[in-house]
Write an enzyme that holds these catalytic residues in place. Structure first.
Site, PDB file in Angstrom:
ATOM      1  N   HIS A  99     -67.717-138.787  19.495  1.00 43.16           N
ATOM      2  CA  HIS A  99     -68.374-138.662  20.683  1.00 43.16           C
ATOM      3  C   HIS A  99     -67.644-139.239  21.701  1.00 43.16           C
ATOM      4  O   HIS A  99     -66.884-140.223  21.598  1.00 43.16           O
ATOM      5  CB  HIS A  99     -69.539-139.722  20.163  1.00 43.16           C
ATOM      6  CG  HIS A  99     -70.579-139.405  19.159  1.00 43.16           C
ATOM      7  ND1 HIS A  99     -71.393-138.261  19.533  1.00 43.16           N
ATOM      8  CD2 HIS A  99     -70.632-139.917  18.138  1.00 43.16           C
ATOM      9  CE1 HIS A  99     -72.035-137.960  18.407  1.00 43.16           C
ATOM     10  NE2 HIS A  99     -71.679-138.823  17.427  1.00 43.16           N
ATOM     11  N   TYR A 154     -69.296-139.417  30.693  1.00 43.51           N
ATOM     12  CA  TYR A 154     -68.579-138.415  29.695  1.00 43.51           C
ATOM     13  C   TYR A 154     -67.083-138.207  30.195  1.00 43.51           C
ATOM     14  O   TYR A 154     -66.282-137.434  29.535  1.00 43.51           O
ATOM     15  CB  TYR A 154     -69.262-136.973  29.503  1.00 43.51           C
ATOM     16  CG  TYR A 154     -70.520-137.620  28.808  1.00 43.51           C
ATOM     17  CD1 TYR A 154     -70.649-137.889  27.489  1.00 43.51           C
ATOM     18  CD2 TYR A 154     -71.862-137.203  29.547  1.00 43.51           C
ATOM     19  CE1 TYR A 154     -71.775-138.395  26.843  1.00 43.51           C
ATOM     20  CE2 TYR A 154     -72.985-137.296  28.940  1.00 43.51           C
ATOM     21  CZ  TYR A 154     -73.240-138.030  27.770  1.00 43.51           C
ATOM     22  OH  TYR A 154     -74.314-138.042  26.931  1.00 43.51           O
TER      23      TYR A 154
END
Ligand code: DQA
Length: 148
Positions: free
Chosen positions: A103, A26
């Protein structure tokens, strides 16, 4: 068409942990970094952004419902609820607002259960895999769509 559209930015479960959560997947940007970048970009684009994060599905749904009548678009990273929540999709759909799904990771390059999104079918578009930059690209595209 609003000259200075209000954009609601929704961050779903576990995104409060950005910066320390699996940074290899991430990235290193924190949620405050992302929200700060969006606020700065909003000034340049001539729109307003309000960011909201919750780990609770019902709270996210309440906030999305509250956007009706006060916002012109929703930028959302639904986190894991992407792959599980009919209710979140229904709330987004009920607003009638354009929804841009973001995302950080490329969900299609990950586990098969992440390949399904309950949100994508009602979204204006989906950005997946561009890291924190995806929010910036998404905000620009959403505002341009609202102004078209
Ligand atoms: C995510 C991808 C989801 O599969 C995951 O559950 C998240 C984050 C992303 O930004 O890459 O929490 O939405």
């Amino acid at each position: 068409m609003a000259a200075s559209p209000n954009i609601l930015v929704i961050h779903g479960p576990n995104l409060n942990l950005l910066g320390t959560r699996e940074p290899d997947i991430y990235g290193h940007a924190t949620l405050a970094d992302i929200d700060g970048g969006l606020a700065e970009q909003a000034g340049q684009l001539g729109c307003a952004v309000e960011s909201y994060q919750s780990n609770h599905e019902g709270e996210l749904i309440d906030r999305i419902q509250a956007a009706m009548g006060s916002c012109e678009g929703i930028l959302i990273n639904p986190g894991g609820l992407t792959h599980s929540s009919v209710s979140l999709r229904d709330a987004l759909s009920a607003t009638g607002l354009p929804v841009l799904e973001v995302h950080l990771s490329n969900v299609f390059a990950r586990e098969p259960f992440r390949h399904q999104s309950f949100v994508s079918g009602i979204a204006l578009g989906v950005i997946s895999g561009l890291g924190a930059r995806g929010y910036s690209v998404g905000l620009e595209a959403l505002v341009a769509h609202i102004r078209d």
